[in-house]
Design a protein around this motif. Sequence first.
Motif, short mmCIF file in Angstrom:
data_model
loop_
_atom_site.label_atom_id
_atom_site.label_comp_id
_atom_site.label_asym_id
_atom_site.label_seq_id
_atom_site.Cartn_x
_atom_site.Cartn_y
_atom_site.Cartn_z
N GLY A 40 -3.80 36.19 -28.43
CA GLY A 40 -4.44 35.59 -27.27
C GLY A 40 -4.22 34.11 -27.08
O GLY A 40 -4.84 33.50 -26.20
N TYR A 41 -3.35 33.48 -27.88
CA TYR A 41 -3.08 32.05 -27.70
C TYR A 41 -2.19 31.87 -26.47
O TYR A 41 -1.16 32.52 -26.33
N LYS A 42 -2.59 30.94 -25.61
CA LYS A 42 -1.92 30.80 -24.32
C LYS A 42 -1.22 29.45 -24.13
O LYS A 42 -0.72 29.16 -23.05
N MET A 43 -1.20 28.59 -25.17
CA MET A 43 -0.54 27.30 -24.98
C MET A 43 0.95 27.52 -24.66
O MET A 43 1.56 28.48 -25.14
N PRO A 44 1.54 26.65 -23.81
CA PRO A 44 2.97 26.79 -23.52
C PRO A 44 3.81 26.66 -24.79
O PRO A 44 3.48 25.86 -25.68
N VAL A 45 4.84 27.46 -24.89
CA VAL A 45 5.76 27.42 -26.03
C VAL A 45 7.15 27.08 -25.52
O VAL A 45 7.71 27.80 -24.68
N LEU A 46 7.68 25.96 -26.03
CA LEU A 46 9.05 25.54 -25.71
C LEU A 46 9.90 25.80 -26.94
O LEU A 46 9.73 25.17 -27.98
N MET A 47 10.82 26.76 -26.84
CA MET A 47 11.62 27.16 -27.99
C MET A 47 12.87 26.29 -28.12
O MET A 47 13.47 25.88 -27.12
N ILE A 48 13.24 26.05 -29.37
CA ILE A 48 14.46 25.30 -29.69
C ILE A 48 15.48 26.29 -30.24
O ILE A 48 15.18 27.03 -31.18
N THR A 49 16.65 26.32 -29.65
CA THR A 49 17.70 27.20 -30.15
C THR A 49 18.98 26.41 -30.42
O THR A 49 19.30 25.46 -29.71
N ALA A 50 19.66 26.79 -31.48
CA ALA A 50 20.94 26.14 -31.80
C ALA A 50 22.10 26.79 -31.08
O ALA A 50 23.21 26.27 -31.07
N ARG A 51 21.84 27.96 -30.47
CA ARG A 51 22.91 28.70 -29.80
C ARG A 51 22.57 28.89 -28.33
O ARG A 51 21.52 29.42 -27.99
N ASP A 52 23.45 28.45 -27.48
CA ASP A 52 23.22 28.57 -26.04
C ASP A 52 23.71 29.94 -25.58
O ASP A 52 24.70 30.08 -24.85
N THR A 53 23.00 30.99 -26.05
CA THR A 53 23.39 32.35 -25.70
C THR A 53 22.30 33.02 -24.87
O THR A 53 21.12 32.77 -25.07
N ILE A 54 22.72 33.88 -23.98
CA ILE A 54 21.77 34.60 -23.14
C ILE A 54 20.85 35.47 -23.98
O ILE A 54 19.65 35.59 -23.71
N PHE B 232 11.58 15.64 -22.70
CA PHE B 232 10.34 15.13 -22.10
C PHE B 232 10.09 15.74 -20.72
O PHE B 232 8.95 16.01 -20.36
N ALA B 233 11.17 15.95 -19.96
CA ALA B 233 11.01 16.56 -18.64
C ALA B 233 10.49 17.99 -18.77
O ALA B 233 9.61 18.41 -18.00
N ARG B 234 11.00 18.74 -19.73
CA ARG B 234 10.53 20.11 -19.93
C ARG B 234 9.10 20.14 -20.43
O ARG B 234 8.30 21.01 -20.03
N ILE B 235 8.75 19.22 -21.30
CA ILE B 235 7.37 19.14 -21.79
C ILE B 235 6.42 18.84 -20.63
O ILE B 235 5.37 19.49 -20.48
#
Length: 225
Positions: A70-84, A109-112
């Motif tokens: 039930g946690y609803k905070m926004p999650v911004l994921m970091i990926t090392a691979r730019d894959t679909i 910062f813009a995404r945050i």
Amino acid sequence: MRILLVEDDIPLAETLAEAMTDQQYVVDLAEDGEQGWDFVKVFDYDLMLLDIMLPAIDGFALCQRLRSHGYKMPVLMITARDTISDKITGLDAGADDYIVKPIDLGELFARIRALLRRGSNVMPPILEWGGLRLNPSTFEVSYDHQFLRLTPKEFSLLELLLRSNRRVLSRSVILENLWKTESSPDEHAVKVHIRSLRQKLKTAGADEDFIETVYGIGYRLKSFA
């Protein structure tokens, strides 16, 4: 605003944490998925910045666990691979957005900011109280059109009081919201910052009790109703 950064690359994590702190975010750092989960159970976060490849629990599994509980905070994921495939898996796990390494700080910062706006629809872009105006985007504060020169901690404290909308904040709550867990000072630091804020507001023409003390409990903004 409090952000949890879950990243096992310590040099990168420290660089990102320092950059976000310079933007006046309070940043806690977890080095693996289990530690990130432990942090979430103790503190309220406005956003999580989550690496995918982590020890103990990977980013996908941690994100799924957050959403299932039930946690609803926004999650911004970091990926090392730019894959679909990574992006689809992350979004399906409950992530709100992703950013690819190497991380451009301007893009980060813009995404945050975008995610915080999306998750805070009830919060106005300009916070106002009486003659006070605080702009979270530009870090500008004015009282009756006079600009106040505030330290980063003073700005964050004033923003917290404004967003609390007359709710009384104890010193311990203020410490929890404005300082990282590993560097939190004692409660005297809150008194010092409150005193400084009051003086700067008074110099600009605000009442001495613009920030009220509710004795034995904490602080809140004076009512103008």
